[in-house]
Design a protein around this motif. Structure first.
Motif, PDB file in Angstrom:
ATOM      1  N   UNK A 106      36.351  38.903  31.592  1.00 18.04           N
ATOM      2  CA  UNK A 106      37.617  38.918  30.883  1.00 18.04           C
ATOM      3  C   UNK A 106      37.307  38.716  29.401  1.00 18.04           C
ATOM      4  N   UNK A 107      37.957  39.501  28.554  1.00 17.14           N
ATOM      5  CA  UNK A 107      37.722  39.417  27.120  1.00 17.14           C
ATOM      6  C   UNK A 107      38.453  38.210  26.541  1.00 17.14           C
ATOM      7  N   UNK A 108      37.742  37.388  25.813  1.00 18.71           N
ATOM      8  CA  UNK A 108      38.320  36.186  25.211  1.00 18.71           C
ATOM      9  C   UNK A 108      38.789  36.426  23.784  1.00 18.71           C
ATOM     10  N   UNK A 153      44.976  40.740  31.740  1.00 24.68           N
ATOM     11  CA  UNK A 153      45.523  42.081  31.878  1.00 24.68           C
ATOM     12  C   UNK A 153      44.482  42.939  32.581  1.00 24.68           C
ATOM     13  N   UNK A 154      44.833  43.505  33.713  1.00 20.76           N
ATOM     14  CA  UNK A 154      43.932  44.410  34.413  1.00 20.76           C
ATOM     15  C   UNK A 154      44.296  45.826  34.010  1.00 20.76           C
ATOM     16  N   UNK A 179      40.786  42.372  31.590  1.00 18.31           N
ATOM     17  CA  UNK A 179      39.849  42.047  32.663  1.00 18.31           C
ATOM     18  C   UNK A 179      39.269  43.340  33.222  1.00 18.31           C
ATOM     19  N   UNK A 180      37.957  43.402  33.278  1.00 15.60           N
ATOM     20  CA  UNK A 180      37.273  44.544  33.890  1.00 15.60           C
ATOM     21  C   UNK A 180      36.452  44.023  35.066  1.00 15.60           C
ATOM     22  N   UNK A 229      38.795  43.169  44.788  1.00 16.86           N
ATOM     23  CA  UNK A 229      39.959  42.542  44.167  1.00 16.86           C
ATOM     24  C   UNK A 229      39.530  41.337  43.332  1.00 16.86           C
ATOM     25  N   UNK A 230      39.726  41.373  42.007  1.00 21.20           N
ATOM     26  CA  UNK A 230      39.299  40.244  41.175  1.00 21.20           C
ATOM     27  C   UNK A 230      40.136  38.993  41.410  1.00 21.20           C
ATOM     28  N   UNK A 231      41.290  39.150  42.054  1.00 17.38           N
ATOM     29  CA  UNK A 231      42.156  38.008  42.332  1.00 17.38           C
ATOM     30  C   UNK A 231      42.155  37.630  43.808  1.00 17.38           C
ATOM     31  N   UNK A 232      41.135  38.053  44.536  1.00 20.30           N
ATOM     32  CA  UNK A 232      40.988  37.688  45.943  1.00 20.30           C
ATOM     33  C   UNK A 232      41.057  36.157  46.057  1.00 20.30           C
TER      34      UNK A 232
END
Length: 223
Positions: free
Chosen positions: A122-124, A164-165, A58-59, A147-150
């Motif tokens: 996110x790469x699939x 995966x970050x 994940x970027x 934060x990508x998981x906010x």
């Protein structure tokens, strides 16, 4: 090509017309005059980057302060990614809103983000490759992260496997509300003024590209 505004205001999804024959396929990924005519946005590329990614990397979510700002045109040239655009312009009607696109080379779908957006994916697949074309060069100290998981954003990352970050800065990034409190986010009114200056400069140098029949071509006219 088909160009449509996304759920995030002033961002666009571009779907090309694909021409296939016995040799393979061909399509136009970007056409300057058509893009400006439909969107009212001006995009002048000055830098191109690529990222190669393992599966589930994940970027994001990444943005750039205004000034200098940084619009981007994003495509996937190998593999597949789930791409997310987030409006972080304080005061925007779609502030905190997002839109999602599946990007893969066979379809050629691209997304355009004007200044004031945050972006991530996110790469699939293993070995996915993403192309980013920018209208400003990289300037150290101007990028910021959200934060990508906010939990307040609830961005729709795939849940079959834990993403995966790669960068610690993404895990340590502030929530959107905290970033607004810290004053690191661009203001909607400043972004609109920036879009208008870009378009005025473009038209003053290229009068042939005036857009008849589109009085709301300026982003600021949407108010």
């Amino acid at each position: 090509m088909e160009i449509e505004e996304m759920a995030v205001r002033d961002a666009y999804r571009i779907r090309p017309r694909i021409h296939s024959d016995e040799r393979g396929a061909f399509f136009e990924s970007f056409r300057d005059e058509e893009f400006t005519r439909v969107t009212g946005q001006v995009f002048r590329p000055v830098q191109t980057n690529f990222s190669v990614n393992h599966r589930n990397v994940l970027r994001g979510m990444h943005g750039v302060s205004l000034p200098p700002g940084q619009a981007k045109y994003v495509t996937c040239v190998r593999g597949a990614v789930l791409d997310v655009v987030l409006d972080v312009r304080v005061g925007s009607p779609t502030f905190g809103g997002h839109d999602v696109s599946l990007l893969e080379p066979g379809k050629g779908t691209a997304v355009f983000l004007p200044d004031g957006m945050a972006h991530g994916f996110v790469s699939l697949t293993d070995d996915s490759c993403v192309s980013y074309v920018f209208d400003t060069p990289y300037i150290p100290g101007t990028p910021f992260e959200i934060d990508p998981f906010d939990p307040d954003l609830a961005l729709p990352w795939p849940r079959t496997e834990e993403p995966v970050v790669v960068a610690p800065k993404d895990l340590q990034a502030p929530s959107l509300s905290r970033a607004a409190e810290l004053g690191i986010l661009p203001r909607y009114e400043d972004c609109l003024a920036h879009y208008t200056r870009q378009r005025s400069s473009f038209l003053s140098h290229s009068p042939r590209n005036a857009i008849p029949g589109r009085p709301s071509a300026f982003a600021g006219d949407k108010e």
